[in-house]
Scaffold this active site. Sequence first.
Site, PDB file in Angstrom:
ATOM      1  N   ALA A  13      28.215 -41.963  67.934  1.00  8.05           N
ATOM      2  CA  ALA A  13      28.712 -43.055  68.787  1.00  8.05           C
ATOM      3  C   ALA A  13      27.725 -43.453  69.876  1.00  8.05           C
ATOM      4  CB  ALA A  13      30.051 -42.660  69.416  1.00  8.05           C
ATOM      5  N   ARG A  60      25.110 -45.179  69.493  1.00 12.21           N
ATOM      6  CA  ARG A  60      24.559 -46.526  69.257  1.00 12.21           C
ATOM      7  C   ARG A  60      25.156 -47.094  67.957  1.00 12.21           C
ATOM      8  NH1 ARG A  60      18.678 -44.540  66.860  1.00 12.21           N
ATOM      9  NH2 ARG A  60      19.351 -44.651  64.688  1.00 12.21           N
ATOM     10  N   ASP A  83      25.259 -31.613  66.413  1.00  9.58           N
ATOM     11  CA  ASP A  83      24.719 -31.959  65.094  1.00  9.58           C
ATOM     12  C   ASP A  83      25.834 -31.676  64.095  1.00  9.58           C
ATOM     13  OD1 ASP A  83      23.599 -31.959  62.579  1.00  9.58           O
ATOM     14  OD2 ASP A  83      21.749 -30.954  63.194  1.00  9.58           O
ATOM     15  N   VAL A  84      26.386 -32.748  63.507  1.00 11.79           N
ATOM     16  CA  VAL A  84      27.584 -32.581  62.671  1.00 11.79           C
ATOM     17  C   VAL A  84      27.334 -31.720  61.435  1.00 11.79           C
ATOM     18  CG1 VAL A  84      28.631 -34.753  63.462  1.00 11.79           C
ATOM     19  CG2 VAL A  84      27.222 -34.756  61.382  1.00 11.79           C
ATOM     20  N   TYR A 120      21.561 -40.728  49.518  1.00 13.58           N
ATOM     21  CA  TYR A 120      22.520 -41.443  50.378  1.00 13.58           C
ATOM     22  C   TYR A 120      23.747 -41.909  49.575  1.00 13.58           C
ATOM     23  CZ  TYR A 120      24.040 -44.955  53.876  1.00 13.58           C
ATOM     24  OH  TYR A 120      24.757 -45.704  54.781  1.00 13.58           O
ATOM     25  N   ALA A 158      24.915 -40.712  46.805  1.00 15.97           N
ATOM     26  CA  ALA A 158      25.721 -39.544  46.407  1.00 15.97           C
ATOM     27  C   ALA A 158      26.582 -39.084  47.581  1.00 15.97           C
ATOM     28  CB  ALA A 158      24.811 -38.413  45.948  1.00 15.97           C
ATOM     29  N   LYS A 201      27.656 -40.852  50.136  1.00 12.63           N
ATOM     30  CA  LYS A 201      28.680 -41.833  50.517  1.00 12.63           C
ATOM     31  C   LYS A 201      29.797 -41.935  49.473  1.00 12.63           C
ATOM     32  CE  LYS A 201      27.054 -43.043  54.552  1.00 12.63           C
ATOM     33  NZ  LYS A 201      27.823 -42.722  55.772  1.00 12.63           N
TER      34      LYS A 201
HETATM   35  P1  NAP Z   1      22.453 -45.665  63.410  1.00  9.25           P
HETATM   36  O1  NAP Z   1      22.212 -46.904  64.182  1.00  9.25           O
HETATM   37  O2  NAP Z   1      21.291 -44.921  62.874  1.00  9.25           O
HETATM   38  O3  NAP Z   1      23.382 -44.701  64.282  1.00  9.25           O
HETATM   39  C1  NAP Z   1      23.775 -43.454  63.792  1.00  9.25           C
HETATM   40  C2  NAP Z   1      23.996 -42.530  64.951  1.00  9.25           C
HETATM   41  O4  NAP Z   1      24.317 -41.226  64.403  1.00  9.25           O
HETATM   42  C3  NAP Z   1      22.722 -42.347  65.798  1.00  9.25           C
HETATM   43  O5  NAP Z   1      23.055 -42.380  67.171  1.00  9.25           O
HETATM   44  C4  NAP Z   1      22.235 -40.987  65.380  1.00  9.25           C
HETATM   45  O6  NAP Z   1      21.515 -40.305  66.387  1.00  9.25           O
HETATM   46  C5  NAP Z   1      23.532 -40.260  65.075  1.00  9.25           C
HETATM   47  N1  NAP Z   1      23.289 -39.088  64.248  1.00  9.25           N
HETATM   48  C6  NAP Z   1      22.328 -38.917  63.308  1.00  9.25           C
HETATM   49  N2  NAP Z   1      22.382 -37.683  62.799  1.00  9.25           N
HETATM   50  C7  NAP Z   1      23.390 -37.043  63.437  1.00  9.25           C
HETATM   51  C8  NAP Z   1      23.913 -35.740  63.362  1.00  9.25           C
HETATM   52  N3  NAP Z   1      23.416 -34.822  62.523  1.00  9.25           N
HETATM   53  N4  NAP Z   1      24.955 -35.402  64.158  1.00  9.25           N
HETATM   54  C9  NAP Z   1      25.463 -36.304  65.033  1.00  9.25           C
HETATM   55  N5  NAP Z   1      25.001 -37.561  65.153  1.00  9.25           N
HETATM   56  C10 NAP Z   1      23.971 -37.925  64.370  1.00  9.25           C
HETATM   57  O7  NAP Z   1      23.384 -45.966  62.148  1.00  9.25           O
HETATM   58  P2  NAP Z   1      24.470 -47.126  61.901  1.00  9.25           P
HETATM   59  O8  NAP Z   1      23.807 -48.216  61.173  1.00  9.25           O
HETATM   60  O9  NAP Z   1      25.237 -47.402  63.124  1.00  9.25           O
HETATM   61  O10 NAP Z   1      25.375 -46.376  60.831  1.00  9.25           O
HETATM   62  C11 NAP Z   1      26.572 -45.687  61.181  1.00  9.25           C
HETATM   63  C12 NAP Z   1      27.269 -45.244  59.903  1.00  9.25           C
HETATM   64  O11 NAP Z   1      27.525 -46.375  59.072  1.00  9.25           O
HETATM   65  C13 NAP Z   1      26.416 -44.282  59.060  1.00  9.25           C
HETATM   66  O12 NAP Z   1      27.239 -43.314  58.470  1.00  9.25           O
HETATM   67  C14 NAP Z   1      25.828 -45.184  58.006  1.00  9.25           C
HETATM   68  O13 NAP Z   1      25.509 -44.493  56.837  1.00  9.25           O
HETATM   69  C15 NAP Z   1      26.975 -46.156  57.792  1.00  9.25           C
HETATM   70  N6  NAP Z   1      26.566 -47.423  57.207  1.00  9.25           N
HETATM   71  C16 NAP Z   1      25.669 -48.247  57.866  1.00  9.25           C
HETATM   72  C17 NAP Z   1      25.313 -49.445  57.277  1.00  9.25           C
HETATM   73  C18 NAP Z   1      24.360 -50.402  57.934  1.00  9.25           C
HETATM   74  O14 NAP Z   1      24.001 -51.415  57.298  1.00  9.25           O
HETATM   75  N7  NAP Z   1      23.937 -50.187  59.173  1.00  9.25           N
HETATM   76  C19 NAP Z   1      25.845 -49.805  56.023  1.00  9.25           C
HETATM   77  C20 NAP Z   1      26.726 -48.952  55.403  1.00  9.25           C
HETATM   78  C21 NAP Z   1      27.098 -47.763  56.007  1.00  9.25           C
HETATM   79  P3  NAP Z   1      19.887 -40.385  66.362  1.00  9.25           P
HETATM   80  O15 NAP Z   1      19.531 -41.766  66.596  1.00  9.25           O
HETATM   81  O16 NAP Z   1      19.443 -39.518  67.500  1.00  9.25           O
HETATM   82  O17 NAP Z   1      19.466 -39.873  65.035  1.00  9.25           O
END
Ligand code: NAP
Length: 271
Positions: free
Chosen positions: A11, A13, A61-62, A179, A181, A183
Site C-alpha cells: 500500500a 504506492r 515482507d509478505v 507471474y 502462474a 496470479k
Molecule cells: P507497484 O507499483 O510495484 O506496487 C507494489 C507495492 O508492493 C510496492 O510498494 C512494493 O514495494 C510492494 N512490495 C513488493 N514486494 C513486497 C513484499 N515482498 N512484501 C510487501 N510489499 C511488497 O505495483 P502495482 O502496479 O501497484 O501492482 C499492485 C498489484 O496489482 C500487484 O499484485 C500486481 O501484480 C497487480 N497488478 C498490477 C497491474 C498493473 O498493470 N499495474 C496489472 C495487473 C495486476 P517496493 O516498491 O519497495 O518493492
Amino acid sequence: MDNKVAIVTGAGRGIGLGIANKLAKELDMNIVIVDVDEVSMADAVNQIKSIGKEAIAVKCDVSKAADVQSMVAKAFEFGEVDLVVNNAGITRDSMLLKMSEADYDLVLNINLKGIFFICQAVCGRWVSAAKKLAEAAAPAPAGPDAKEVKMEPSFYPKKRIVNISSIVAKGGNIGQANYTASKAGVIAMTKTIAKEMARYNINANCIQPGFIKTPMTDKMPEKVIAKFVAEIPLQRMGLPEDIAGAVKFLSSKDSDYVTGITIEVAGGLNM
Ligand code: NAP
C-alpha cells in the site's frame, strides 16, 4: 477511533495506495499500510491521516512467515480487522528459456505464498474469535469428545478477503511464466479459501486488473505501452482508482452474498 480496520499490502504506492485511500475515504476504515518500503509507507500513512482516518505502517515482507505473523499481530492490536486486501506483488519477466529459478521462486513466494501466509494468519484469528462467540452463545458440552458448536454463517460477523490477481492469469503473457502462474494460483487459492471459510461468514474474492498506470508499468518502454493500449477496447490504461472501486464493492455490505468470484477490471482487455 472507529475500530474497523483494513490491512492493505503493497500500500505504499500504486494500486495498493489507491485502495487504501478509497477504503479510508468511502468506507470509513482505518488502514494498516503494509509494504517493504518505509519511505512510501510513511507518506501513505500521512495521506490516510489527512482524510481524518487512523493508519499505521507495518514493514513486512509478505513472503516471510515471521514478518507476516508479527504484522498480523500488530494489525489486530491496532483495531478490529474486518478486511484484508492482498495486493503486494512483483514482476521479474523473462522468456521461459531464460528464466532463472531464483526469479521464478521470488515471484511465486511474494505473489502467491505471501497471500497464503496472510490468509492463514488472519483467518486463524477470525475463526478462533468466531468459535469463542459460538461457545458463549451455546456452551459446548465439556469433555474430550466435545464437538465444536456450529452456528449458521450469518451468526458470525462478516469478514472479507480481497486478493489481487491479474488479467494475464486468463490468457497467459509472453515473458511472464512465473507471474502468470502466481496470479492464476491466486484465483484458485481464493476459491478454496472462500469454500473453507464460508461457514464462518468470511468472504474471499479476487480482482483481475488489466493494464494499470503505476510504478510497476511506468518502467515499461513507451512503445510497448502504446501497443498494449491499442488492444484495450476502452482505449486507455486503467488507474489505481479503477481497481479501488471494485475493491470497495467487495469490501462493502453490497457484496455480502458474493464469494469465490473474480472481477475483471481491465477496460475490456482479453475479453
Ligand atoms: P507497484 O507499483 O510495484 O506496487 C507494489 C507495492 O508492493 C510496492 O510498494 C512494493 O514495494 C510492494 N512490495 C513488493 N514486494 C513486497 C513484499 N515482498 N512484501 C510487501 N510489499 C511488497 O505495483 P502495482 O502496479 O501497484 O501492482 C499492485 C498489484 O496489482 C500487484 O499484485 C500486481 O501484480 C497487480 N497488478 C498490477 C497491474 C498493473 O498493470 N499495474 C496489472 C495487473 C495486476 P517496493 O516498491 O519497495 O518493492
